[in-house]
Design a protein around this motif. Structure first.
Motif, PDB file in Angstrom:
ATOM      1  N   UNK A 105       0.831  -1.218   0.000  1.00 55.83           N
ATOM      2  CA  UNK A 105       0.000   0.000   0.000  1.00 55.83           C
ATOM      3  C   UNK A 105       0.859   1.260   0.000  1.00 55.83           C
ATOM      4  N   UNK A 106       2.004   1.215   0.671  1.00 55.24           N
ATOM      5  CA  UNK A 106       2.917   2.362   0.662  1.00 55.24           C
ATOM      6  C   UNK A 106       3.519   2.567  -0.724  1.00 55.24           C
ATOM      7  N   UNK A 107       3.702   1.484  -1.458  1.00 59.43           N
ATOM      8  CA  UNK A 107       4.239   1.542  -2.815  1.00 59.43           C
ATOM      9  C   UNK A 107       3.247   2.189  -3.774  1.00 59.43           C
ATOM     10  N   UNK A 108       1.966   2.067  -3.455  1.00 54.64           N
ATOM     11  CA  UNK A 108       0.898   2.620  -4.289  1.00 54.64           C
ATOM     12  C   UNK A 108       0.126   3.681  -3.509  1.00 54.64           C
ATOM     13  N   UNK A 109       0.763   4.794  -3.188  1.00 52.27           N
ATOM     14  CA  UNK A 109       0.060   5.802  -2.381  1.00 52.27           C
ATOM     15  C   UNK A 109      -1.192   6.307  -3.096  1.00 52.27           C
TER      16      UNK A 109
END
Length: 139
Positions: free
Chosen positions: A15-19
């Motif tokens: 999820x952090x990779x796809x803000x």
């Protein structure tokens, strides 16, 4: 220790990779290679801890609701796995006259408690953001 911790870290890093991207449990499960029901269970714990927000319905799913550079792996461990380092199986019998049988479990409990504290201290120095950066740059 159970695998929920590793799965939870993977989910948060994804999820952090796809803000600003709302990811469904099916999408996350494909990335993690785990059953969507298991993902939903773990994500529920992460939501209760304030790491993710959820949206129901079409276009719904999970989105990061924290700073990846502020959430430590200790935070995640406490949310999904704290206390799991110690095995559930109990050795010996405290009612026996033998000092080995009657005392080994208490000593092992102390060892696992100390080991878990050392592990938690180590995890405190790592964040979800740091894990993401390491993954992107290669181990």
């Amino acid at each position: 220790m159970n695998s929920e911790f590793t799965i939870a870290v993977h989910c948060l890093v994804y999820l952090a990779y796809l803000p600003d991207h709302m990811a469904s449990s099916e999408e996350i499960s494909r990335n993690v290679c785990a059953n969507p029901a298991r993902i939903r269970k773990i994500m529920s714990s992460l939501r209760k801890s304030g790491f993710v927000k959820t949206k129901k319905g079409i276009g719904g799913g999970y989105i990061l609701d924290c700073s990846a550079h502020e959430v430590t792996l200790t935070n995640v461990y406490r949310a999904v796995s704290f206390g799991t380092m110690k095995p559930n199986w109990i050795t010996g019998d405290p009612k026996q006259d033998c000092p080995i049988s009657s005392n080994t479990q208490a000593v092992m409990d102390q060892i696992f408690c100390e080991a878990e504290q050392q592990f938690v201290n180590y995890l405190e120095r790592k964040t979800i953001g740091a894990v993401l950066n390491t993954i992107k740059s290669g181990p």
